[in-house]
Every structure is written in structure tokens, then in C-alpha cells.
Design a protein around this motif. Sequence first.
Motif, PDB file in Angstrom:
ATOM      1  N   ALA A  69       1.240   4.110  -7.698  1.00  0.00           N
ATOM      2  CA  ALA A  69      -0.146   3.914  -7.405  1.00  0.00           C
ATOM      3  C   ALA A  69      -0.806   3.193  -8.772  1.00  0.00           C
ATOM      4  CB  ALA A  69      -0.847   4.950  -7.056  1.00  0.00           C
TER       5      ALA A  69
ATOM      6  N   ARG B  53       0.669  -1.174  -0.145  1.00  0.00           N
ATOM      7  CA  ARG B  53      -0.056   0.089  -0.077  1.00  0.00           C
ATOM      8  C   ARG B  53       0.825   1.189  -0.126  1.00  0.00           C
ATOM      9  NH1 ARG B  53      -5.115   1.095   1.654  1.00  0.00           N
ATOM     10  NH2 ARG B  53      -5.319  -0.993   2.590  1.00  0.00           N
ATOM     11  N   VAL B  54       0.680   1.990  -1.160  1.00  0.00           N
ATOM     12  CA  VAL B  54       1.526   3.292  -1.313  1.00  0.00           C
ATOM     13  C   VAL B  54       0.738   4.398  -0.514  1.00  0.00           C
ATOM     14  CG1 VAL B  54       2.782   4.705  -2.892  1.00  0.00           C
ATOM     15  CG2 VAL B  54       1.960   2.562  -3.384  1.00  0.00           C
ATOM     16  N   PHE B  55       1.455   5.101   0.404  1.00  0.00           N
ATOM     17  CA  PHE B  55       0.782   6.324   1.163  1.00  0.00           C
ATOM     18  C   PHE B  55       1.441   7.531   0.443  1.00  0.00           C
ATOM     19  CE2 PHE B  55      -0.613   3.547   4.755  1.00  0.00           C
ATOM     20  CZ  PHE B  55      -2.031   3.833   4.525  1.00  0.00           C
ATOM     21  N   SER B  56       2.469   7.782   0.488  1.00  0.00           N
ATOM     22  CA  SER B  56       3.275   8.854  -0.039  1.00  0.00           C
ATOM     23  C   SER B  56       4.708   8.646  -0.291  1.00  0.00           C
ATOM     24  CB  SER B  56       2.900  10.060   0.913  1.00  0.00           C
ATOM     25  OG  SER B  56       3.908  10.169   2.001  1.00  0.00           O
TER      26      SER B  56
END
Lengths: 189, 189
Positions: free
Chosen positions: B83, B69-72
Motif C-alpha cells: 500500500a 489496487r491492493v485490497f488485502s
Amino acid sequence: MRVFGVDPGLTRCGFGVVDGGPGRTVRPVAVDVIRTPADEDLSRRLLQLSDAVEKWLDDHRPQVVAVERVFSQHNVRTAMGTAQAGGIVALAAARRDLPVVFHTPSEVKAAVTGSGRADKAQVTAMVTKVLGLKTAPKPADAADALALAICHLWRAPMKSRLDEARARAEQLARTHRAKLAEARERMTR
Amino acid sequence: MRVFGVDPGLTRCGFGVVDGGPGRTVRPVAVDVIRTPADEDLSRRLLQLSDAVEKWLDDHRPQVVAVERVFSQHNVRTAMGTAQAGGIVALAAARRDLPVVFHTPSEVKAAVTGSGRADKAQVTAMVTKVLGLKTAPKPADAADALALAICHLWRAPMKSRLDEARARAEQLARTHRAKLAEARERMTR
């Protein structure tokens, strides 16, 4: 030329198809907003969006797909969803060998209203006007999708003229460099 | 259970397949890094990645897909590409009705090394060890993909035990509330 404009998003994704005629005339073909439920799994939402894109590509047979380029947003989670939605649209187009072009929001605003900093109301007003619609497309995502398609139709000829001029300049520069090298060689001989 | 772990990316995308055995035993099945050329069109790159995912799903038949999971990230452009790559993987899995689970980098690190702040070298060392590999998987994206699959195998039973306990607690609370309401009614009668 028929353009499919997409304002990407997971909660609301704007779809708009526009035909370009001679000069700057544009004709509306279809517009809608696709929604996917926020409480669903991300992968399910992406699949629903992908199926909707495939259906629109089947139904309207555009020659090019114009997608809004996302740079950053305040909400990182929303930005990721928007990027993923745009990626799904680009993938569906690539599968059909359709060119996909990305335009930034300010390019779209500038193309449609003359100002890169125009607000949503101004963009909607211009889209309604140039497409000769009786009522303004709603919500804003629908108007944005149509604006993207119009932006592409109006920018594309300019862009190809620019590309042509750039190629010509590079060709000239190459010829010039070759002649210069030749002259130098003759002098040192 | 067979898990397909993916460390998403456009320039480098880590793919790793791991089988879970009894207890905490894990067995490596396949690992690779998929690259798409940076000078290609975004839509073409997404298509190449999608084709690679489809091939791995065909070849290895995983039962679940675990994606980072990419957050930032510091670089917005890279974050968008990451993403989009993750979205393409999730879409391919959803098309086959496979569950897609997202794990954050710190969840993966914690599951594999015991610390959510472990560095890449530590993650690679643990992945090499628990999978009984002779050489460390390289580059880091390959090790990360395997770590994601291991994380899923080790977290999934714990997560389902937690979900079960939560469901039991909610059931108890519901029974308790019902009895309370009944008692109140009897008192006011």
C-alpha cells in the motif's frame, strides 16, 4: 530534541510537535489535524497531505519524525489509506535525511499512561497534563500525534541505553568466542 | 496513449510502460523490476522507490499511471508495504498532474486473459503474446506491470463509453422528470 509526531490518516491526520527538555520535561510547540476530502482522488489526497507535511517540516524543523505503526484495522480500505499516509510522511522525512521512527499504538499508550491498553480519554488526559495544556487537544488524532512525540522523547534515551548494552554484550560474546577458539586450537596442537 | 503500469511492492516493484496504438494494438516501451533492500529503514526504501518512479516519469513521459489496487493480503506487513509503495507512486504522478487509475488484480486478469481468476503463468503468456515479446518478462512483477498498462489501455475506451452512456441516461432522466413536473403543475393549476 524536537520531535514531529504523526498519527497517520487520509480523512484526518494528526500532527504534533513537541520539544524535549532536561529529564522528562516536554513542551508543546504545535498541534493540528490535517483533513483531505473523501470525495477527492486518492493521488490528490496524498499530494495535499504531502504538501502539509513539507510545510510543517519547513515551519518547525524537527530533528526526528515519529509515526504510528499500523498493523491492522477492521476496515481494510481505511488501513490501506492509513499505511499510505504514513508512507508519505516517512518519504518527506527521508528526503530531508531526518530519521523516522515507528511506534505501535500500545507502545505510545504505555509510554504516556503506563498501560498499553489505556483508552483514548486516558491518553488525552495524560497528554494534556504532561504538556501543561489549558484545554485538551481535540480531536483524538491531535492528542495521539502529541502522545507519539512524547513517547518518542521518553523511549529514545531508554532505547539507546538498551542498544548500547546489547552492543556491549555482543562485544563480550565475540571476545569470549575468540578466546575459546584460541584455547581449543592450543589443545589440539 | 502511453501508460505506466506499476505492480507496487517494497521488495520488488514491477514497472512497465506500454504504448497504445489504433484498435487494440499495444507496443512495449520499457519494463523492469525495482528492488529495495529489506534490511534498510522503511523511509529509505520509500525514498529509493520514489526516486526510481521519478526517473521513469522523466525518461518515459507517460500520460497516465495505472497502479494495482491492493485490497488485502495474507501477510499484513507485506500488505502495508505494498500500500505504501502504491501511495508513493500515486504521489509522484499527482505532483506532475498525471491521472492515476487503480485496477484490481481480477480486472487486470480479466482484461488480459478473459478470466478474472487466471493464474500468473496465463497472464505472463498473454502479455508476452499481445506485446509480441521474444521472451516472457520475468519475474511475475514485471509481467504484472505490463498487464496493468495493457488493462488500462483496453479498459479505458470501454470505461469512457460507459461513462458517456451513463451521462446520456442521466440527462434523459432529468428531461423526463422536468417534463413530468411541468405536466403535474399544469394539472393542479
